[in-house]
Write an enzyme that holds these catalytic residues in place. Structure first.
Site, PDB file in Angstrom:
ATOM      1  N   TYR A  97      -5.462   2.576  10.843  1.00 35.53           N
ATOM      2  CA  TYR A  97      -6.608   3.232  10.221  1.00 35.53           C
ATOM      3  C   TYR A  97      -7.033   4.441  11.048  1.00 35.53           C
ATOM      4  O   TYR A  97      -7.342   5.509  10.504  1.00 35.53           O
ATOM      5  CB  TYR A  97      -7.774   2.244  10.071  1.00 35.53           C
ATOM      6  N   ASN A 121      -7.724   2.127  -3.033  1.00 30.59           N
ATOM      7  CA  ASN A 121      -6.510   2.733  -3.585  1.00 30.59           C
ATOM      8  C   ASN A 121      -6.155   2.062  -4.917  1.00 30.59           C
ATOM      9  O   ASN A 121      -5.875   0.868  -4.946  1.00 30.59           O
ATOM     10  CB  ASN A 121      -5.365   2.570  -2.582  1.00 30.59           C
ATOM     11  N   CYS A 129      -0.578   1.705   0.806  1.00 25.73           N
ATOM     12  CA  CYS A 129      -1.659   1.232   1.674  1.00 25.73           C
ATOM     13  C   CYS A 129      -1.256  -0.025   2.432  1.00 25.73           C
ATOM     14  O   CYS A 129      -1.859  -0.343   3.462  1.00 25.73           O
ATOM     15  CB  CYS A 129      -2.939   1.015   0.869  1.00 25.73           C
ATOM     16  N   HIS A 130      -0.210  -0.720   1.971  1.00 27.77           N
ATOM     17  CA  HIS A 130       0.263  -1.907   2.685  1.00 27.77           C
ATOM     18  C   HIS A 130       0.845  -1.546   4.052  1.00 27.77           C
ATOM     19  O   HIS A 130       0.998  -2.419   4.895  1.00 27.77           O
ATOM     20  CB  HIS A 130       1.296  -2.673   1.841  1.00 27.77           C
ATOM     21  N   GLU A 156      10.431  -3.933   3.456  1.00 28.46           N
ATOM     22  CA  GLU A 156      10.698  -2.626   4.046  1.00 28.46           C
ATOM     23  C   GLU A 156      11.227  -2.718   5.487  1.00 28.46           C
ATOM     24  O   GLU A 156      11.527  -1.693   6.095  1.00 28.46           O
ATOM     25  CB  GLU A 156       9.434  -1.767   4.007  1.00 28.46           C
TER      26      GLU A 156
END
Length: 159
Positions: A97, A121, A129-130, A156
């Site tokens: 953040y 979002n 945003c993950h 990912e």
């Protein structure tokens, strides 16, 4: 006019919305904090969503690392700057953040506001945003649920 459809995914049934031009305006998951729900007057039509369906299938199969879709989310100028910063976080990477705050030129004191913008979002998965984690590396809040955040980051290779 708002078009909508649902798609099955490893995260559950996704609700997608688009405007009359076919630009995606939201992607919500079941039980999402602040997620959209179908409204009266919306038109159910899978047609505008064929490309996103193909790209999401490729993403969940591990074959797509960057979405190339028209997206439009409406928010304050601050939220839109935060969301644009999310778009620059690459597949397989994470950020904090505080790093997002720095990217948009906000002070350290604005980290909480950055978190609020990230939590608002409307385009989960598509606007990543993950990929935002706590400064200590912890998997902090995710509007779609922490179990989905873990699943996406695992897909990912970021965990």
């Amino acid at each position: 006019m708002t078009y909508w459809t649902t798609l099955d995914s490893p995260l559950g049934s996704l609700l997608l919305t688009a405007d009359t031009d076919g630009t995606l305006t939201s992607l919500s998951v079941p039980g999402q904090k602040g997620g959209r729900t179908v409204q009266d007057g919306w038109r159910s039509d899978a047609g505008p969503f064929r490309e996103v369906e193909q790209q999401l299938a490729a993403y969940f199969a591990g074959d797509l690392k960057e979405f190339r879709l028209p997206l439009r989310a409406e928010g304050s100028a601050f939220r839109e700057r935060v969301w644009a910063a999310l778009d620059s976080v690459p597949y397989g990477a994470t950020t904090t953040y505080g790093e997002i705050a720095a990217r948009i030129g906000a002070s350290r004191a604005a980290v909480r506001a950055v978190g609020g913008a990230i939590g608002a979002n409307p385009l989960l998965v598509l606007r990543p945003c993950h990929r935002v984690i706590g400064a200590d590396g912890s998997l902090t809040g995710y509007a779609g649920g922490l179990e989905r955040k873990v699943e996406l980051l695992g897909l990912e290779g970021a965990l």
